[in-house]
Design a protein around this motif. Structure first.
Motif, PDB file in Angstrom:
ATOM      1  N   GLU A  31       0.829  -1.197   0.000  1.00 51.26           N
ATOM      2  CA  GLU A  31       0.000   0.000   0.000  1.00 51.26           C
ATOM      3  C   GLU A  31       0.861   1.243   0.000  1.00 51.26           C
ATOM      4  O   GLU A  31       2.048   1.207   0.321  1.00 51.26           O
ATOM      5  CB  GLU A  31      -0.956  -0.005   1.187  1.00 51.26           C
ATOM      6  N   TYR A  32       0.245   2.356  -0.381  1.00 55.38           N
ATOM      7  CA  TYR A  32       0.915   3.654  -0.389  1.00 55.38           C
ATOM      8  C   TYR A  32       0.821   4.283   0.996  1.00 55.38           C
ATOM      9  O   TYR A  32       0.128   3.805   1.866  1.00 55.38           O
ATOM     10  CB  TYR A  32       0.236   4.598  -1.399  1.00 55.38           C
ATOM     11  N   GLY A  33       1.530   5.419   1.143  1.00 53.75           N
ATOM     12  CA  GLY A  33       1.438   6.211   2.353  1.00 53.75           C
ATOM     13  C   GLY A  33       2.415   5.736   3.408  1.00 53.75           C
ATOM     14  O   GLY A  33       3.077   4.718   3.253  1.00 53.75           O
ATOM     15  N   PRO A  34       2.582   6.475   4.450  1.00 51.66           N
ATOM     16  CA  PRO A  34       1.796   7.629   4.857  1.00 51.66           C
ATOM     17  C   PRO A  34       2.270   8.964   4.295  1.00 51.66           C
ATOM     18  O   PRO A  34       1.558   9.961   4.397  1.00 51.66           O
ATOM     19  CB  PRO A  34       1.954   7.629   6.378  1.00 51.66           C
ATOM     20  N   VAL A  35       3.431   9.023   3.659  1.00 55.44           N
ATOM     21  CA  VAL A  35       3.941  10.300   3.149  1.00 55.44           C
ATOM     22  C   VAL A  35       3.509  10.529   1.707  1.00 55.44           C
ATOM     23  O   VAL A  35       2.992  11.589   1.365  1.00 55.44           O
ATOM     24  CB  VAL A  35       5.476  10.383   3.295  1.00 55.44           C
ATOM     25  N   GLU A  37       1.106   9.362  -1.359  1.00 56.81           N
ATOM     26  CA  GLU A  37      -0.132   8.623  -1.629  1.00 56.81           C
ATOM     27  C   GLU A  37      -0.186   8.033  -3.044  1.00 56.81           C
ATOM     28  O   GLU A  37      -1.046   7.214  -3.330  1.00 56.81           O
ATOM     29  CB  GLU A  37      -1.348   9.522  -1.385  1.00 56.81           C
ATOM     30  N   ASP A  38       0.725   8.462  -3.921  1.00 57.87           N
ATOM     31  CA  ASP A  38       0.715   7.978  -5.304  1.00 57.87           C
ATOM     32  C   ASP A  38       1.993   7.245  -5.696  1.00 57.87           C
ATOM     33  O   ASP A  38       2.103   6.755  -6.818  1.00 57.87           O
ATOM     34  CB  ASP A  38       0.499   9.153  -6.266  1.00 57.87           C
ATOM     35  N   LYS A  41       4.800   2.219  -2.925  1.00 63.86           N
ATOM     36  CA  LYS A  41       4.082   1.128  -2.252  1.00 63.86           C
ATOM     37  C   LYS A  41       5.049   0.291  -1.426  1.00 63.86           C
ATOM     38  O   LYS A  41       6.190   0.056  -1.825  1.00 63.86           O
ATOM     39  CB  LYS A  41       3.405   0.216  -3.278  1.00 63.86           C
ATOM     40  N   ASN A  83       8.156   6.085   2.735  1.00 64.44           N
ATOM     41  CA  ASN A  83       6.862   5.556   3.192  1.00 64.44           C
ATOM     42  C   ASN A  83       7.026   4.403   4.175  1.00 64.44           C
ATOM     43  O   ASN A  83       6.401   4.389   5.242  1.00 64.44           O
ATOM     44  CB  ASN A  83       6.022   5.087   1.999  1.00 64.44           C
ATOM     45  N   ALA A  87       6.061   4.690   8.104  1.00 69.99           N
ATOM     46  CA  ALA A  87       4.978   3.791   8.517  1.00 69.99           C
ATOM     47  C   ALA A  87       5.396   2.893   9.678  1.00 69.99           C
ATOM     48  O   ALA A  87       4.554   2.418  10.434  1.00 69.99           O
ATOM     49  CB  ALA A  87       4.519   2.930   7.338  1.00 69.99           C
TER      50      ALA A  87
END
Length: 183
Positions: A31-35, A37-38, A41, A83, A87
Motif C-alpha cells: 500500500e501507499y502512504g503515509p507520506v 499517496e501515489d 508502495k 513511506n 509507517a
C-alpha cells in the motif's frame, strides 16, 4: 551422483522452508502512504522495529533511464523508502535522502517541455521528482552526463541541482555522512 542429488534436494528443502518462513512474517498487501499517496508502495513486515531516534542518511545512485513516459522504479525507491520507514515509526525528519543521477537517466531530469521535444512523450518522472524534493530529498544530476547528453542546467526540473560529476556528488555526500544505497 545420488549423494549430490540428496544434498541438493536437502538444500532446496531448507531454502524453500526459509523462504516460506520469511513470507509468513511479511504481509503481501502493498500500500501507499503515509507520506506519498501515489508513489512508494510498501508492505508491512512483522517484528521489525526501530530505535526512537533512528536516522538514515542515504544516497541513491541511478544511471539507467526507463521507457519514455514511465516512472523510473529506481526513483520511486526513494518514495518507498520514506513511506515504509515512516509507517514503521521512523520520524520523517530523521530521513535524509539524496538521489544522484547520471548516465541515460540524466534526460529524465528534464522539464516536461524539454523532455517531450526529445522523446515525444511526457516525462513520467517529473511529478515524482518534484514530490521527492518537496519532502526534502536532494536531487543531483551529474554535470558530466548532462554535458554528454546536451542537457542544460536551465532545462532541469525546478529544484534539481547539478554537480561537477556523479562521483563528486557522492564524495560530497559521503563527507556529510551519507551511505550509498546498494541497488
Amino acid at each position: 551422483m545420488r549423494i549430490a542429488n540428496r544434498i541438493g534436494s536437502a538444500s532446496l528443502a531448507v531454502a524453500v522452508s526459509l523462504l516460506m518462513t520469511g513470507l509468513a512474517s511479511a504481509k503481501s498487501d502493498f500500500e501507499y502512504g503515509p507520506v506519498f499517496e501515489d508513489f512508494g508502495k510498501h508492505a508491512a513486515v512483522e517484528g521489525v522495529s526501530f530505535a526512537k531516534n533512528q536516522s538514515f542518511k542515504i544516497a541513491f545512485d541511478v544511471a539507467t533511464a526507463t521507457e519514455p513516459g514511465e516512472v523510473n522504479r529506481k526513483f520511486e525507491s526513494l518514495a518507498r523508502f520514506i513511506n515504509m520507514h515512516v509507517a514503521n515509526g521512523v520520524k520523517r525528519e530523521n530521513l535524509s535522502l539524496a538521489l544522484v543521477v547520471h548516465g541515460s537517466a540524466t534526460e529524465e531530469m528534464l522539464k516536461a517541455e524539454h523532455f517531450n521535444k526529445r522523446k515525444g512523450q511526457p516525462n513520467g518522472n517529473e511529478i515524482l521528482l518534484s514530490a521527492l524534493m518537496e519532502q526534502g530529498v536532494e536531487v543531483i544530476v551529474c554535470g558530466q552526463s548532462a554535458a554528454a547528453h546536451g542537457v542544460e542546467k536551465s532545462a532541469l526540473i525546478d529544484g534539481v541541482k547539478m554537480d561537477l560529476s556523479a562521483m563528486t556528488a557522492h564524495a560530497r555526500l559521503a563527507q556529510k555522512g551519507y551511505s550509498v544505497n546498494p541497488f
